[in-house]
Design a protein around this motif. Structure first.
Motif, PDB file in Angstrom:
ATOM      1  N   ARG A 121       0.824  -1.207   0.000  1.00 20.99           N
ATOM      2  CA  ARG A 121       0.000   0.000   0.000  1.00 20.99           C
ATOM      3  C   ARG A 121       0.859   1.257   0.000  1.00 20.99           C
ATOM      4  O   ARG A 121       0.480   2.276  -0.586  1.00 20.99           O
ATOM      5  CB  ARG A 121      -0.958  -0.043   1.189  1.00 20.99           C
ATOM      6  CG  ARG A 121      -1.943  -1.215   1.039  1.00 20.99           C
ATOM      7  CD  ARG A 121      -2.649  -1.539   2.301  1.00 20.99           C
ATOM      8  NE  ARG A 121      -1.714  -2.013   3.312  1.00 20.99           N
ATOM      9  CZ  ARG A 121      -2.039  -2.830   4.301  1.00 20.99           C
ATOM     10  NH1 ARG A 121      -3.268  -3.285   4.409  1.00 20.99           N
ATOM     11  NH2 ARG A 121      -1.147  -3.206   5.186  1.00 20.99           N
ATOM     12  N   GLU A 124       1.807   1.651  -3.645  1.00 14.70           N
ATOM     13  CA  GLU A 124       0.674   2.182  -4.414  1.00 14.70           C
ATOM     14  C   GLU A 124       0.474   3.667  -4.132  1.00 14.70           C
ATOM     15  O   GLU A 124       0.183   4.447  -5.042  1.00 14.70           O
ATOM     16  CB  GLU A 124      -0.602   1.395  -4.123  1.00 14.70           C
ATOM     17  CG  GLU A 124      -0.580  -0.008  -4.693  1.00 14.70           C
ATOM     18  CD  GLU A 124      -0.308  -0.062  -6.191  1.00 14.70           C
ATOM     19  OE1 GLU A 124      -0.974   0.683  -6.945  1.00 14.70           O
ATOM     20  OE2 GLU A 124       0.571  -0.829  -6.614  1.00 14.70           O
ATOM     21  N   ASN A 125       0.628   4.064  -2.885  1.00 16.45           N
ATOM     22  CA  ASN A 125       0.534   5.476  -2.515  1.00 16.45           C
ATOM     23  C   ASN A 125       1.576   6.293  -3.275  1.00 16.45           C
ATOM     24  O   ASN A 125       1.270   7.354  -3.838  1.00 16.45           O
ATOM     25  CB  ASN A 125       0.716   5.589  -1.004  1.00 16.45           C
ATOM     26  CG  ASN A 125       0.746   6.995  -0.484  1.00 16.45           C
ATOM     27  OD1 ASN A 125       1.764   7.434   0.040  1.00 16.45           O
ATOM     28  ND2 ASN A 125      -0.356   7.702  -0.603  1.00 16.45           N
ATOM     29  N   ARG A 127       3.055   5.531  -6.107  1.00 16.32           N
ATOM     30  CA  ARG A 127       2.786   5.529  -7.550  1.00 16.32           C
ATOM     31  C   ARG A 127       1.880   6.703  -7.932  1.00 16.32           C
ATOM     32  O   ARG A 127       2.089   7.345  -8.965  1.00 16.32           O
ATOM     33  CB  ARG A 127       2.161   4.208  -7.990  1.00 16.32           C
ATOM     34  CG  ARG A 127       3.124   3.043  -8.007  1.00 16.32           C
ATOM     35  CD  ARG A 127       2.466   1.789  -8.586  1.00 16.32           C
ATOM     36  NE  ARG A 127       3.273   0.613  -8.379  1.00 16.32           N
ATOM     37  CZ  ARG A 127       4.331   0.265  -9.104  1.00 16.32           C
ATOM     38  NH1 ARG A 127       4.727   1.034 -10.093  1.00 16.32           N
ATOM     39  NH2 ARG A 127       4.998  -0.845  -8.838  1.00 16.32           N
TER      40      ARG A 127
END
Length: 188
Positions: A121, A124-125, A127
């Motif tokens: 996560r 993803e943050n 990205r």
């Protein structure tokens, strides 16, 4: 030859990011496609973002911002080593990223995350943030589990299969860093 920074993304006492970043650096040594440098955000002692003008204007006024900008501008690509705190990257890394704008543009980035869910996560943050800064994030990533890659959730002892993940991620960061050189040169 492209130049890539392996950025230590935590400043917390007892952090594991420095051990993980050194491990990445060990795997990067001897690669012929790029030169690598360890960059520890802790060394720059960045306060909470204190620039009066938005970073996108490029009008930095604080000595710590100027030093940070000069360091980041040297690189063609990055590997962020990030812990996962509360389903996101560390506040210290996000703050360091937010200080700058053009120094990040048209470069490539790969991620090494760690946490209870492998830092997925946090990656993803990051990205999402990289897209806004015009940084090309590569597909390959490294996800390290606190349960299986850290003895007693403290001592970093990565499983051997992660070496292949690191190599794949570094291959992509090197390739994309080189491919984006034309865009960087055009914007200079």
């Amino acid at each position: 030859m492209v130049k890539i920074a392996v950025i230590v993304g935590s400043t917390r006492p007892g952090r594991k990011a420095l051990d993980v970043a050194r491990w990445v650096m060990d795997r990067a040594q001897g690669r012929s496609g790029a030169g690598y440098e360890l960059v520890d955000i802790q060394d720059f002692r960045l306060p909470l973002l204190d620039e009066p003008v938005p970073p996108s204007m490029g009008q930095y006024s604080k000595p710590h911002t100027l030093a940070w900008a000069a360091k980041i501008a040297q690189f063609d690509g990055f590997v962020f080593v990030t812990p996962e705190y509360n389903h996101a990257t560390s506040g210290a890394l996000k703050n360091a990223i937010d200080f700058l704008y053009k120094e990040w543009n048209n470069k490539a980035v790969g991620f090494v995350g760690y946490g209870s869910a492998g830092g997925a996560r946090a990656i993803e943050n990051l990205r999402l943030v990289m897209g806004e800064l015009m940084v090309a994030d590569v597909r390959a990533q490294v996800m390290l589990s606190l349960f299986t890659d850290f003895e007693n959730m403290a001592t970093f002892k990565p499983a051997a299969h992660h070496d292949k993940s690191v190599a794949a991620m570094l291959d992509q960061v090197e390739a994309w860093s080189g491919a984006l050189a034309g865009l960087r040169n055009a914007s200079d």
